[in-house]
Design an enzyme around this catalytic site. Structure first.
Site, PDB file in Angstrom:
ATOM      1  N   HIS A 265       0.838  -1.205   0.000  1.00 24.28           N
ATOM      2  CA  HIS A 265       0.000   0.000   0.000  1.00 24.28           C
ATOM      3  C   HIS A 265       0.878   1.263   0.000  1.00 24.28           C
ATOM      4  CE1 HIS A 265      -3.576   2.485   1.167  1.00 24.28           C
ATOM      5  NE2 HIS A 265      -2.623   3.228   1.725  1.00 24.28           N
ATOM      6  N   GLU A 266       1.773   1.343   0.979  1.00 21.81           N
ATOM      7  CA  GLU A 266       2.621   2.539   1.079  1.00 21.81           C
ATOM      8  C   GLU A 266       3.553   2.623  -0.129  1.00 21.81           C
ATOM      9  OE1 GLU A 266       1.626   4.574   3.196  1.00 21.81           O
ATOM     10  OE2 GLU A 266       0.471   3.237   4.501  1.00 21.81           O
ATOM     11  N   HIS A 269       1.897   4.568  -2.782  1.00 23.03           N
ATOM     12  CA  HIS A 269       2.035   6.014  -2.538  1.00 23.03           C
ATOM     13  C   HIS A 269       3.423   6.487  -2.960  1.00 23.03           C
ATOM     14  CE1 HIS A 269      -1.642   6.882  -0.362  1.00 23.03           C
ATOM     15  NE2 HIS A 269      -1.421   5.976   0.569  1.00 23.03           N
ATOM     16  N   GLU A 295      -4.676   7.719  -2.820  1.00 24.61           N
ATOM     17  CA  GLU A 295      -5.175   6.423  -2.352  1.00 24.61           C
ATOM     18  C   GLU A 295      -5.563   5.521  -3.527  1.00 24.61           C
ATOM     19  OE1 GLU A 295      -4.683   5.329   0.537  1.00 24.61           O
ATOM     20  OE2 GLU A 295      -4.249   7.195   1.593  1.00 24.61           O
TER      21      GLU A 295
HETATM   22 ZN    ZN Z   1      -2.767   5.296   1.958  1.00 22.56          ZN
END
Ligand code: ZN
Length: 502
Positions: A265-266, A269, A295
């Site tokens: 997830h990160e 980003h 996101e």
């Molecule tokens: Zn996030």
């Protein structure tokens, strides 16, 4: 002042602001990662001074004169300069509505809030966090009223994280999701449950950390420009303005999937932040344009790719290499089923794709009621627990696994949560569009993220903040965003996995 002088001054001003931003984000990062317990006061002291200086530089008569001069000559500016001047004036005009002392005080309050939240979560003590959280909510509301007196305060907060977002749009969006997701969860609940046994056991932090780097490399993240730290709550931050990113994770030694999906997830980003066009370095255009789009990238890698069968098959040998004893007797298909187990649960960051948005809706409802004055902060735990019962059918055993689980409120992130659900839905539509020109399954099967990353770079990342988020999304999709791509994706994937049509 002539145009050339104003242009030069604009570059110099952005350079200086990038340096302040760099210093401040490094201090926040330190506070969240390796700083010892008793040092929050020192950080608050330094951040107080730095935020005061940056406030003064940004709102000075000199800066405003330069920006207004450029604004008056907007026809002579290039596309990049036009957008920078627009963004800078918008921010500064709002900032000027907040008295400097209050602005600085709030930055210091947030350092304290983060510190208190850590202790409160650790000791399961909402009463400790409550007074400082009350101040955070009250200040956010007060600033919203100062900056946009004609707007509803919560609408203003929502708009900070996604351009044009407001309660009406959120209600409509969440309503559409709920109408599809709630019956899907019910149907899944009637079927035989999947087993997630293989992700549970003992997984040392050292082995998990090594595996985290394997994942980052697989995703195509440049490790020379992206560091990995550990924190109570995983996050991503850009230090300064260009190609200098940190992601964090939290290792649960009983379950390797928790950190695995935080890293992916990160990492999503990080890829977005790392891939702004080079020419945007040290300008306001560097980095992601909105949290909704941000996101969409993180949830894209985490779920649409990371929870895909082909990806799990590709990464399975790495899992076995990291945890050889624990994986004995298990197959890639076992892991695939385990990480897609649909089960209403307590923790948002560990929730499956189907129930995830319900966690977001709980937070949205609570924020909405607090900002309207309908709910008092001290009554948050009881309301939280009640809504978790209503939305997810789970009983919250303590505040640590309830209202204290997320770091966002302690950081002043009121209005942030809906970005997660919006981003998830943006991602599903983007994936459908990407599949028109990229063989995504083949990429995942071969562990080759290059074509996927190239598509995202070309359509999303390289633009940084040049386009408004709505325009960026529409241009990438070639049509208006449609949340039914997301609900269709969920129905198809989980219909197959749980044999719902059988
Ligand atoms: Zn996030």
């Amino acid at each position: 002042m002539n145009l050339q002088e104003a242009r030069t001054a604009l570059v110099a001003w952005q350079n200086k602001m990038s340096a302040y931003y760099h210093a401040m984000s490094a201090i926040y990062y330190d506070g969240d990662t390796v700083a010892p317990k008793g040092t929050a006061e020192n950080r608050a002291h330094t951040l107080g001074i730095l935020s005061e200086e940056s406030y003064k530089i940004s709102t000075s008569a000199e800066t405003l004169e330069m920006l207004e001069f450029l604004d008056a000559h907007v026809e002579e500016l290039d596309e990049k300069e036009k957008r920078i001047v627009y963004l800078a004036l918008k921010d500064i005009k709002e900032m000027k509505k907040i008295p400097m002392e209050e602005y600085v005080e709030y930055q210091q309050l947030l350092v304290k809030a983060s510190d208190v939240w850590h202790t409160a979560k650790e000791t399961n003590d909402f009463a400790l966090f409550c007074p400082v959280l009350e101040k955070v909510f009250a200040t956010e509301k007060h600033f919203a009223e100062l900056c946009a007196p004609d707007k509803d305060p919560y609408d203003y907060c929502l708009g900070k994280y996604e351009d044009g977002l407001n309660k009406e749009k959120c209600d409509e969006f969440f309503g559409a999701l709920k109408a599809k997701i709630v019956p899907l969860i019910k149907k899944i609940g009637e079927k035989e449950q999947l087993s997630d046994k293989c992700i549970w056991g003992y997984f040392s932090e050292a082995a998990q950390e090594k595996f985290s780097y394997d994942l980052m490399r697989l995703m195509g993240i440049d490790l020379d420009h992206c560091g990995l730290g550990t924190t109570e709550h995983p996050f991503t931050t850009s230090l300064g303005s260009h190609h200098d990113v940190r992601i964090t994770t939290n290792y649960n030694t009983e379950n390797f999937a928790s950190s695995m999906y935080s890293v992916i997830h990160e990492g999503g980003h990080a890829l977005y932040d790392l891939n702004s066009a080079d020419e945007y370095a040290y300008t306001l255009l560097d980095g992601g344009v909105s949290m909704g789009i941000h996101e969409s990238q993180s949830r894209f890698y985490e779920n649409l790719l990371g929870r895909d069968r082909a990806f799990v098959e590709t990464v399975f040998p790495k899992i076995c290499e990291a945890f050889p004893e624990q994986m004995k007797g298990y197959t890639a298909e076992d892991v695939y089923r385990a990480i897609n187990l649909v089960q209403p649960s307590l923790i948002r960051t560990e929730a499956d794709e189907v129930t995830y948005c319900l966690h977001v809706m709980v937070r949205y409802e609570l924020e909405k009621r607090i900002m309207s004055g309908e709910l008092a902060v001290r009554d948050l735990p009881a309301e939280w627990n009640k809504l978790y019962g209503e939305y997810l059918g789970v009983e919250v055993p303590d505040d640590k696994r309830g209202v204290l689980q997320d770091s966002h409120w302690s950081g002043g992130g009121i209005g942030y949560f809906p970005s997660y659900a919006l981003g998830s839905a943006y991602g599903a539509h983007l994936l459908a569009k990407m599949k028109e020109s990229v063989d995504v399954e083949k990429c995942l099967r071969e562990g080759d993220f290059a074509p996927i990353n190239a598509w995202n770079r070309e359509h999303i990342w390289k633009y940084g903040c040049l386009k408004k988020s709505n325009d960026l999304l529409r241009d990438a999709l070639g049509e208006e965003f449609d949340p039914s791509y997301y609900t269709n994706y969920l129905e198809k994937k989980y219909g197959e996995l749980y044999g719902l049509d059988d």
